[in-house]
Scaffold this active site. Structure first.
Site, PDB file in Angstrom:
ATOM      1  N   LYS A  47       0.492  -1.133   0.121  1.00 62.40           N
ATOM      2  CA  LYS A  47      -0.142  -0.012   0.116  1.00 62.40           C
ATOM      3  C   LYS A  47       0.916   1.199   0.089  1.00 62.40           C
ATOM      4  O   LYS A  47       0.572   2.260  -0.825  1.00 62.40           O
ATOM      5  CB  LYS A  47      -1.007  -0.172   1.178  1.00 62.40           C
ATOM      6  CG  LYS A  47      -2.070  -1.006   1.115  1.00 62.40           C
ATOM      7  CD  LYS A  47      -2.665  -1.177   2.716  1.00 62.40           C
ATOM      8  CE  LYS A  47      -3.760  -2.414   2.279  1.00 62.40           C
ATOM      9  NZ  LYS A  47      -4.315  -3.132   3.634  1.00 62.40           N
ATOM     10  N   GLN A  91      -4.448  -2.074   9.842  1.00 65.67           N
ATOM     11  CA  GLN A  91      -4.606  -3.342   9.138  1.00 65.67           C
ATOM     12  C   GLN A  91      -5.035  -4.337  10.015  1.00 65.67           C
ATOM     13  O   GLN A  91      -4.624  -4.506  11.251  1.00 65.67           O
ATOM     14  CB  GLN A  91      -3.218  -3.514   8.788  1.00 65.67           C
ATOM     15  CG  GLN A  91      -2.904  -4.944   7.970  1.00 65.67           C
ATOM     16  CD  GLN A  91      -3.366  -4.815   6.410  1.00 65.67           C
ATOM     17  OE1 GLN A  91      -3.129  -3.716   5.809  1.00 65.67           O
ATOM     18  NE2 GLN A  91      -4.040  -5.967   6.091  1.00 65.67           N
ATOM     19  N   ASP A 114     -11.228   1.632   3.961  1.00 67.47           N
ATOM     20  CA  ASP A 114     -11.611   0.374   3.809  1.00 67.47           C
ATOM     21  C   ASP A 114     -13.096   0.146   3.827  1.00 67.47           C
ATOM     22  O   ASP A 114     -13.622  -0.882   3.270  1.00 67.47           O
ATOM     23  CB  ASP A 114     -11.065  -0.265   5.035  1.00 67.47           C
ATOM     24  CG  ASP A 114      -9.612  -0.859   4.813  1.00 67.47           C
ATOM     25  OD1 ASP A 114      -9.146  -1.216   3.788  1.00 67.47           O
ATOM     26  OD2 ASP A 114      -9.014  -1.354   5.901  1.00 67.47           O
TER      27      ASP A 114
END
Ligand code: NDP
Length: 286
Positions: A47, A91, A114
């Site tokens: 990322k 994460q 997300d």
């Protein structure tokens, strides 16, 4: 499939990033990693690298395994209030002593790239999304940009996780382009799964079971999208292992009209849609 489609999206994103920069805004993504899960470390690195390639601002915050929930919530709060950060994600999975839900709920929905926060999940469900969850959005873009008609088609989604299966089904049943499908969701309690998957015009598989879907489970001429990412032993590879999907690619490929490979299919699309969400968040903030 995924690589070519993601490149076309990146070309559009580069233009949007330039337009933002011209207005004095550099889209910024912060990724928080707690602990040393090797797969998570790889995802987080990818990322950050992609942000840099696109000329975006990227911050990676690595916190030790023994970080307390309170410390993590404090870090999220700091990033929620950081004006250089437009997209923020923590994460997953988190170490077991931290309540994942509490952490996700603490992220500012405007920065929740997300799309895991209930506000964004709800907005997506009612068809008014600020963000779409990256993996299902990647699948949808792959269909749209490959010229695959979804309107009136029977889409069968295998899997009902909050990250893939549920949002995927919700997105394909929406009104409008890239959706308008008739959707069936199947899972581990479904009776006679193959009899359902065989009725799919578009079969989207997100189970986490290597090579589970075989040719006899798929209709002739169907479109198959394989979300599964499974590492299995492979003595012939120098690493001793390889990545495979949930679909038996070699067995299925000659029976269907299109199939996404693993690796190189949904994976590149997911990271691409995360970047797209970050650019959207920056556009919404100016
Ligand atoms: P989960 O484990 O959260 O969900 C798996 C789903 O599959 C569950 O709904 C489960 O049913 C269902 N399932 C499992 N076994 C069977 C079975 N034998 N028959 C029918 N249904 C079954 O996984 P995720 O949704 O998070 O991920 C799925 C896969 O996609 C994984 O391989 C993951 O690595 C991959 N993935 C890939 C991404 C990418 O970017 N390419 C991103 C996210 C995930 P039940 O609910 O009843 O238990």
């Amino acid at each position: 499939m995924g690589k070519v489609v993601s490149e076309s999206i990146y070309a559009e994103l580069r233009e949007r990033i330039e337009a933002l920069k011209a207005k004095g805004t550099i889209p910024g993504l912060a990724v928080v990693l707690v602990g040393n899960d090797p797969a998570s470390e790889v995802y987080v690195r990818m990322k950050g690298k992609k942000c840099e390639e696109l000329g975006m601002h990227s911050v990676t915050i690595a916190m030790p395994e023994n970080t307390t929930e309170k410390e993590l919530l404090k870090k999220v709060d700091e990033l929620n209030n950081d004006r250089a950060i437009h997209g923020l994600l923590v994460q997953l999975p988190l170490p077991s002593h931290i309540d994942e839900k509490k952490v996700i709920y603490s992220i500012d929905p405007k920065k929740d790239v997300d799309c895991f926060h209930p506000v964004n999940v709800g907005k997506m469900l009612i068809g008014e999304p600020d963000f779409l969850p990256a993996t299902p959005a990647g699948v949808q873009q792959m269909l749209v940009r490959s010229g695959i008609e979804t309107k009136g088609k029977h889409v069968v989604v295998v899997g009902r996780s909050n990250i893939v299966g549920k949002p995927m089904a919700a997105m394909m049943m929406q009104k409008g382009g890239g959706a308008d499908s008739t959707v069936t969701v199947v899972h581990s309690r479904t009776k006679d799964l193959p009899s359902v998957t065989r009725t799919a015009d578009i079969l989207i598989v997100a189970m986490g079971k290597p090579n589970f879907v075989t040719a006899d489970m798929v209709k002739e001429g169907a479109v198959v999208i394989d979300v599964g990412t499974n590492r299995i032993d492979d003595p012939s590879s120098p690493k001793g292992s390889k990545l495979v999907g949930d679909v038996d690619f070699d067995g299925v490929k000659d029976k269907v009209s299109a199939i996404s490979p693993v690796p190189g299919g949904v994976g590149p699309m997911t990271i691409c849609m995360l970047m797209a969400n970050t650019v959207s968040a920056a556009e919404n903030a100016v």
